[in-house]
Structures are given as C-alpha cells and as structure tokens.
Design an enzyme around this catalytic site. Structure first.
Site, PDB file in Angstrom:
ATOM      1  N   GLY A 188       0.838  -1.203   0.000  1.00 57.38           N
ATOM      2  CA  GLY A 188       0.000   0.000   0.000  1.00 57.38           C
ATOM      3  C   GLY A 188       0.862   1.238   0.000  1.00 57.38           C
ATOM      4  O   GLY A 188       2.056   1.179  -0.305  1.00 57.38           O
ATOM      5  N   ASN A 189       0.269   2.368   0.320  1.00 59.46           N
ATOM      6  CA  ASN A 189       1.042   3.615   0.434  1.00 59.46           C
ATOM      7  C   ASN A 189       0.488   4.403   1.602  1.00 59.46           C
ATOM      8  O   ASN A 189      -0.518   4.010   2.206  1.00 59.46           O
ATOM      9  CB  ASN A 189       0.980   4.411  -0.879  1.00 59.46           C
ATOM     10  CG  ASN A 189      -0.441   4.761  -1.247  1.00 59.46           C
ATOM     11  OD1 ASN A 189      -1.115   5.528  -0.554  1.00 59.46           O
ATOM     12  ND2 ASN A 189      -0.952   4.182  -2.331  1.00 59.46           N
ATOM     13  N   SER A 190       1.141   5.530   1.927  1.00 61.59           N
ATOM     14  CA  SER A 190       0.791   6.210   3.176  1.00 61.59           C
ATOM     15  C   SER A 190      -0.196   7.359   2.988  1.00 61.59           C
ATOM     16  O   SER A 190      -0.240   8.274   3.799  1.00 61.59           O
ATOM     17  CB  SER A 190       2.065   6.706   3.861  1.00 61.59           C
ATOM     18  OG  SER A 190       2.771   7.513   2.958  1.00 61.59           O
ATOM     19  N   ALA A 249      -5.106   7.502  -3.839  1.00 58.55           N
ATOM     20  CA  ALA A 249      -3.791   7.028  -4.290  1.00 58.55           C
ATOM     21  C   ALA A 249      -3.912   5.510  -4.470  1.00 58.55           C
ATOM     22  O   ALA A 249      -3.591   4.735  -3.567  1.00 58.55           O
ATOM     23  CB  ALA A 249      -2.733   7.378  -3.259  1.00 58.55           C
TER      24      ALA A 249
END
Ligand code: CTP
Length: 400
Positions: free
Chosen positions: A208-210, A276
């Site tokens: 995933g991403n932040s 995102a």
C-alpha cells in the site's frame, strides 16, 4: 473577495465562542460587514467589547438598550443579512430554533431572516449524540439550514469525542464558498475517491502507500456543505469523515474501489479521483499467513485496473471528471499526459517535491490544469482551502 457581503454571526453560550473573534477578523479583512448578536450566556464566554472592536459595529443582545431607550429591530436586522451564521450553536439554541421559540433577540432575528443560514454546533459529545439534539438538527436541515459539523477532539469537559466547533479557518472557507460559487451544487451527485488501497499478500500483509485520505475527505465535506449529494469511496485510513450526510463507502483494494466507483459513476454529475490507488497487486494471495521459515522468494505483481481511465472512457458529455496526478519529476508534462490520456476535464497536480504538500500533511500545494487551458498554481495552504479552490475551478467548468 467578500466586499459588501452582510453577515450576521449569532453567538450562543459555549466555550467555543473564543474562536469567533478570529473569524470576524478574517471576514472583515475580506471586506465583509459583520453584525454580531449574542445570547446573554455568550457574554460569559467572549466580551461584547472584543466583538464590537473587531466587527466595528455595536453588538446586540437585548431588544432595548437600557441606557438610552432605543429599540433594536430584529426584523430589519434579519432582512439586512446576506448570510446568517450561528457559531457556536448550542444544543439549547438549536432546540429553540427547530421549534420556533423566539425568546431572545438572536432567535427573533433568525425567524425574521430570509437569507441562507449556516450552523456550527459546539457542545459536549453526549449532548451532541442525544436524540433531542439529533432531532433538532434533522428539523433544521429539512428547513434548509446548512451545518458545519463539529469535529472530534478534546472537549471543555475534558472528555474526548465529537462536539468541538470547527476551526474559524474552516468556517471562513464555507462562507467564502457560499459567496464565491455562482453555480448551485445543491442536489448535484458527486463521487469522490480518497485514501490508499491495500493489496493483500496474505491475511496479515499488504502492499500500500501512506495516503491519509485527508485531501479527498476535505473535498467531499466541502461539496456536501454546498448541498451536493456526495458518495465518498474511501480506502483504509484512520482519518474520520466527521459528517453525517456524506455517504461513505469503505473499500480496501483497488478492485473494491473500482467496483464501488462503477456502481455510482453513472449517477454522478461530478467525479473527483483523489485516491492514491495501488498500481500493482500480488498475482497470488496466500490464504494463510506466510511463515518466516517459508519466506518469500518473490512476489509477482500484476497491474490493477486504472479506475480513472475506465471512468474516462464511460464519461458522458454532461459529466465532469477530475483526476489527481502525484509526481516527483517532469510534473507538468506528466500531469498534462494524464489529463488527456484519462479523458479528464481537469487534473490536480501534486508534486512531492513541494515541502508540506501531499501524503500525511494537513497542508497541500497543487496546480489545477483544466482542459480549457486554465492553469492555477496555489500557495501552500490547508487542505480545506485547497478543497475550496477546487470548488471554484469546478464552478467555472460547470459554467463553460
Ligand atoms: N488512478 C486510478 N486507478 C489506478 C491508478 C490511479 O483511478 N489504478 C487515478 C488516481 O486516483 C489519480 C490518477 O489516476 O486520480 C493519477 O494517479 P497517479 O498515481 O498520479 O498516476 P498513475 O496513473 O498511477 O501513473 P504513474 O504511477 O505512472 O504516475
């Protein structure tokens, strides 16, 4: 920007009254005329002297001035205003407003006013959750009042929960949006995506991403406040939405997000893709936790659906589609390519090279690029302010 706009601020008895002088300053700086009305209890929390010094007008509380026998007409005050804001609005005052009780100057003025009414409640969490308060809010909403919902945080009681009045900067943005958009967003259906997606590797791990989801959440809230019907497709985030009227659809993976978007896109007048989304997902997801001893040799990744591109292909003439572009190099060129390739009406360029902008921050700095060739670079601002700027871009696109 607000030159000549006439605003009544009604202050009721709540500790949050201390925030109102800041709001008055902001409104005055933009050229608005501000008339403050206070309940008798509000005067225990903020002094009329401070309020009148900042608003440059006398502050009214009573029908009759005890000193010189003059009468303050609630009718002419009500008719004077272009906008009526209750901030902070106590449970008591909202209860009276919703049932037509008019036992002070503020409430009689409210009943005489013909302008839009905004309400920013402030109270303890249990008072806010109480069915009587909810009932007052529902009645006032059905009568057309617009709510600037309270947020979670520390309350005067020492308890933590939802009931803190929104910050003056945010209330100011709501007021500006009201005056600066000429198109009505009321009743428009809006789809907003926000947050990251998590692509599972096994039952406990993901790629995933932040992304915090803050930008998309602020956009959803701002449009909701202008009367739009908002579906927010939200990836896994810890951020609360703090709104009862935004329809939140929680999703986890890019595939879930795709399905949720497709299910509401046809009905949407405006779609804003701030999420995102992970571009790749593991080809195989282990149904058991992969043990340390077993280890990974490699994780084979396959591309996810590009949701924005898919929606761009389905888009009808009367639908607006706004994409985001998160870039670290050749920012403008890459954003323009995305604008055209994904068939967007505008793209919001986020550069990770700008300090304080993007993932995790409360602030952002973006460039709006529209299909009409309009390009606006914002300064570093709060995400609420960026959401307001986007609304003004939408306003122009809807008119063009
Ligand atoms: N987007 C999407 N579905 C994906 C990937 C991105 O809908 N699978 C959307 C994002 O929500 C955003 C826009 O496409 O509105 C651009 O996303 P971004 O991550 O900047 O670019 P990508 O298209 O993923 O391309 P790249 O990673 O090569 O920059």
């Amino acid at each position: 920007m607000l030159r000549g706009k006439k605003i009544i601020i009604g202050i009721t008895g709540s500790i949050a009254a201390y925030k109102v002088p800041y709001l008055i300053r902001m409104l005055k700086r933009e050229g608005a005329e501000v008339q403050v009305l206070v309940t008798s209890m509000a005067k225990d929390f903020v002094t009329p002297l401070t309020l009148s010094a900042l608003s440059e007008k006398p502050v009214y509380s009573e029908y009759f001035d005890k000193g010189d026998g003059t009468w303050t007409s609630h009718v002419s005050l009500g008719l004077w205003a272009d906008l009526f804001l209750f901030a902070p609005a106590s449970a008591n005052t909202m209860g009276k407003m919703s049932s037509g009780i008019a036992d002070n100057l503020l409430l009689t003025t409210y009943l005489s006013a013909r302008c839009p009414v905004f309400i920013a409640p402030a109270m303890d969490l249990d008072m806010y959750k109480h069915p009587s308060t909810k009932k007052s809010i529902d009645i006032l909403k059905s009568q057309g009042c617009r709510f600037i919902d309270p947020v979670e945080g520390e309350l005067a009681s020492g308890l933590k929960g939802c009931g803190r009045m929104e910050e003056p900067e945010v209330i100011f943005e709501h007021i500006k949006n009201h005056f600066l958009t000429s198109v009505t967003f009321k009743g428009k259906r809006v789809l907003v995506t926000a947050g990251p997606t998590h692509e599972p590797v096994d039952p406990v791990r993901f790629i995933g991403n932040s992304s915090s989801g803050k930008m998309g959440i602020e956009i959803a809230k701002a449009l909701d406040n202008l009367g739009a019907e908002v579906d927010l497709v939200l990836g896994p985030v810890s951020q609360k939405v703090d709104s009862d009227s935004v329809n939140v659809i929680n999703v986890k993976t890019a595939d879930d997000m795709h399905q949720a978007c497709v299910s509401v896109f046809d009905e949407a007048d405006i779609t804003i893709m701030a999420a995102a989304v992970a571009d790749f997902t593991p080809e195989v997801v282990s149904d058991q936790k992969i043990k340390k001893q077993t280890g990974f040799e490699s994780i084979n990744l396959v591309p996810t659906v590009d949701i924005l591109s898919e929606l761009g292909k389905k888009k009808r003439e009367n639908q607006l589609l706004i994409g985001f572009a998160l870039e670290t190099e050749n920012e403008r060129d890459n954003a323009l390519t995305k604008l055209h390739n994904k068939n967007c009406d505008a793209i919001v360029l986020n550069s990770l090279n700008d300090m304080g902008a993007g993932f995790g921050y409360d602030t952002n700095k973006v460039t709006f690029i529209t299909r009409n060739g309009e390009e606006i670079i914002t300064g570093l601002k709060s995400k609420q302010e960026i959401a307001s700027d986007l609304i003004r871009v939408l306003d122009r696109l809807l008119k063009s």
